[in-house]
Design an enzyme around this catalytic site. Structure first.
Site, PDB file in Angstrom:
ATOM      1  N   GLY A  11       0.803  -1.215   0.000  1.00  0.00           N
ATOM      2  CA  GLY A  11       0.000   0.000   0.000  1.00  0.00           C
ATOM      3  C   GLY A  11       0.834   1.261   0.000  1.00  0.00           C
ATOM      4  O   GLY A  11       0.324   2.359  -0.229  1.00  0.00           O
ATOM      5  N   ILE A  14       5.967   4.344  -4.053  1.00  0.00           N
ATOM      6  CA  ILE A  14       7.394   4.377  -4.338  1.00  0.00           C
ATOM      7  C   ILE A  14       7.604   5.240  -5.572  1.00  0.00           C
ATOM      8  O   ILE A  14       6.894   5.079  -6.575  1.00  0.00           O
ATOM      9  CB  ILE A  14       7.950   2.950  -4.560  1.00  0.00           C
ATOM     10  CG1 ILE A  14       9.446   2.973  -4.944  1.00  0.00           C
ATOM     11  CG2 ILE A  14       7.147   2.193  -5.606  1.00  0.00           C
ATOM     12  CD1 ILE A  14      10.072   1.574  -4.995  1.00  0.00           C
ATOM     13  N   GLY A  18      14.152   6.250  -9.578  1.00  0.00           N
ATOM     14  CA  GLY A  18      15.096   6.314  -8.462  1.00  0.00           C
ATOM     15  C   GLY A  18      16.496   6.604  -8.975  1.00  0.00           C
ATOM     16  O   GLY A  18      16.770   6.499 -10.176  1.00  0.00           O
ATOM     17  N   TYR A  61      27.818  -1.794  -1.866  1.00  0.00           N
ATOM     18  CA  TYR A  61      28.272  -0.692  -2.718  1.00  0.00           C
ATOM     19  C   TYR A  61      29.311   0.190  -2.026  1.00  0.00           C
ATOM     20  O   TYR A  61      30.060   0.909  -2.688  1.00  0.00           O
ATOM     21  CB  TYR A  61      27.102   0.208  -3.128  1.00  0.00           C
ATOM     22  CG  TYR A  61      26.054  -0.404  -4.017  1.00  0.00           C
ATOM     23  CD1 TYR A  61      26.243  -1.637  -4.649  1.00  0.00           C
ATOM     24  CD2 TYR A  61      24.850   0.253  -4.235  1.00  0.00           C
ATOM     25  CE1 TYR A  61      25.261  -2.197  -5.448  1.00  0.00           C
ATOM     26  CE2 TYR A  61      23.863  -0.290  -5.039  1.00  0.00           C
ATOM     27  CZ  TYR A  61      24.074  -1.516  -5.637  1.00  0.00           C
ATOM     28  OH  TYR A  61      23.080  -2.045  -6.426  1.00  0.00           O
ATOM     29  N   HIS A 142      19.943  -9.131  -1.951  1.00  0.00           N
ATOM     30  CA  HIS A 142      20.677  -8.679  -3.131  1.00  0.00           C
ATOM     31  C   HIS A 142      20.808  -9.745  -4.222  1.00  0.00           C
ATOM     32  O   HIS A 142      20.741  -9.445  -5.416  1.00  0.00           O
ATOM     33  CB  HIS A 142      22.067  -8.180  -2.714  1.00  0.00           C
ATOM     34  CG  HIS A 142      22.617  -7.133  -3.612  1.00  0.00           C
ATOM     35  ND1 HIS A 142      23.476  -6.144  -3.188  1.00  0.00           N
ATOM     36  CD2 HIS A 142      22.446  -6.900  -4.933  1.00  0.00           C
ATOM     37  CE1 HIS A 142      23.788  -5.356  -4.205  1.00  0.00           C
ATOM     38  NE2 HIS A 142      23.184  -5.807  -5.274  1.00  0.00           N
TER      39      HIS A 142
END
Length: 319
Positions: A11, A14, A18, A61, A142
Site C-alpha cells: 500500500g 514508491i 530512483g 556498494y 541482493h
C-alpha cells in the site's frame, strides 16, 4: 503514465524513478573493475539537488555512509523531510570474483558463515548505522545465492532463513517493505510456496537488450513490482546509440536515455538510472510530459536478442 509513483503491495507508494547509488565499473575490462564509492559524494549530492527522492544503495556498494551523510545534511538544513524520501538498501551479496574490487567484509558466501541469520542482522544494523536512519523504506535480498554454490537445497533453505530475518525487520519497523533482487521466478516461488511474505519488489537487470517478459508476467501475477536496474546496460553495448532508439528520440524530441526510461515506465517498471552529470540527472527525471506510442514501444521490445546481453551474472545460473 502521468503519475510519478507506483504503489507497492504493502500500500506504500514508491517514486517511479530512483537514483542508483552504485558507482564504479563492471563492463570495461581495460579499467579497474569494482566499486568507486568516492564518486557518490558528488553524484548523490547532485541527485538530491536535481530532485530525486528515491535513492537506491546497498551494503556492498560502500555508499551507504555517503547517502546517510548527504541526506543528513539536507535534513538538517530543512531541504528535505525524511517522509518525502524513499531509501532502499540491499543485503546478502555473495563474494565477488577476485578481479572485482569489492570489500570482502561487505560480501560473503552463504556457506562460509556459521550463522546466516546473525550475519544478515549484523549487516543490517551496520547499514542502518551508516545511513544514520531509524528505518529503510525498502530492504532487498541482493542475490538469491552464492555464485559458486550448486546445491539447490542449501540455496533454498538459505533464502528462507534470510527472508525470515527480513520479515522480522518489518515487524520491528526497521524496514517498511521487503523485496528481492536478481531473483528468477523459481527463486521467488521458493518463498511463496513456503507461505512466506510475498516480496514487494523484484529488482533485476532490464534494458532493451536484456528483457524477460515471462519473469515480468510472473511478478505481475503475484503483485510484485518490477524495478529495472542498469537501464542503459551500465554503459555497455552502445545502447544509447542504438539506431532504433535514436530514431524514436528524433520523433519525440527527447534524448535516447529519456526514450529508454519512458519505455520502462510505460511497461510498468520502476527505473533506476545513474549518472554523474547534473544535466543528464535532470533529464532522467523529465519523463512525465511525453508518451511513446504503441508502435514505438513495440520497436523497442523487438530489440531483445535471443540471448540477453547482461552487464552482470545471469541469475538463472544460481540454483
Amino acid at each position: 503514465m502521468t503519475d510519478p509513483n507506483f504503489t507497492l503491495n504493502t500500500g506504500k507508494t514508491i517514486p517511479a524513478v530512483g537514483f542508483g547509488c552504485a558507482f564504479g565499473n563492471w563492463t570495461d575490462d581495460t579499467e579497474m573493475q569494482g566499486f568507486r564509492p568516492e564518486l557518490a559524494w558528488h553524484g548523490v549530492t547532485e541527485a538530491l539537488k536535481a530532485g530525486y527522492q528515491h535513492l537506491d544503495t546497498a551494503h556492498c556498494y560502500g555508499t551507504e555512509r555517503h547517502v546517510g551523510d548527504i541526506v543528513g545534511r539536507a535534513l538538517s538544513e530543512g531541504q528535505v523531510q525524511r517522509e518525502d524520501l524513499f531509501i532502499t538498501t540491499k543485503l546478502a551479496h555473495p563474494a565477488a570474483p577476485p578481479h572485482v574490487a569489492i570489500s570482502h567484509r561487505l560480501t560473503w558466501n552463504w556457506g562460509s558463515v556459521p550463522d546466516i541469520q546473525q550475519r544478515v542482522m549484523d549487516d543490517f544494523e551496520a547499514s542502518k548505522e551508516k545511513l544514520g536512519m531509524g528505518y529503510v523504506d525498502l530492504l532487498l535480498m541482493h542475490w538469491p545465492g552464492d555464485f559458486v554454490n550448486k546445491d539447490k537445497g542449501f540455496a533454498r533453505e538459505a533464502r528462507l532463513a534470510i527472508w525470515e530475518v527480513f520479515e522480522s525487520l518489518v515487524k520491528r519497523g526497521d524496514a517498511h517493505a521487503i523485496g528481492v533482487c536478481n531473483f528468477t521466478a523459481d527463486h521467488i516461488e521458493d518463498l511463496i510456496s513456503a507461505g512466506r511474505t510475498v516480496p514487494a519488489v523484484n529488482q533485476f537487470e532490464l534494458h532493451p537488450y536484456c528483457q524477460d517478459p515471462e519473469l515480468e508476467a510472473y511478478c505481475q501475477s503475484h503483485d510484485i513490482l518490477v524495478e529495472a536496474y542498469a537501464p542503459f546496460a551500465s554503459g555497455a553495448y552502445g545502447i544509447l546509440k542504438d539506431p532504433v532508439i535514436s530514431e524514436i528520440a528524433q520523433q519525440t524530441g527527447r534524448s535516447t536515455g529519456q526514450v529508454i526510461l519512458r519505455w520502462q515506465l510505460q511497461c510498468g517498471r520502476v527505473v533506476l538510472p545513474k549518472s554523474s552529470n547534473p544535466q543528464r540527472m535532470a533529464q532522467n527525471l523529465q519523463l512525465f510530459d511525453f508518451e511513446l506510442d504503441d508502435a514505438q514501444i513495440a520497436k523497442i521490445n523487438a530489440l531483445s536478442p535471443k540471448e540477453a546481453k547482461r552487464s552482470t551474472v545471469d541469475p538463472a545460473t544460481i540454483p
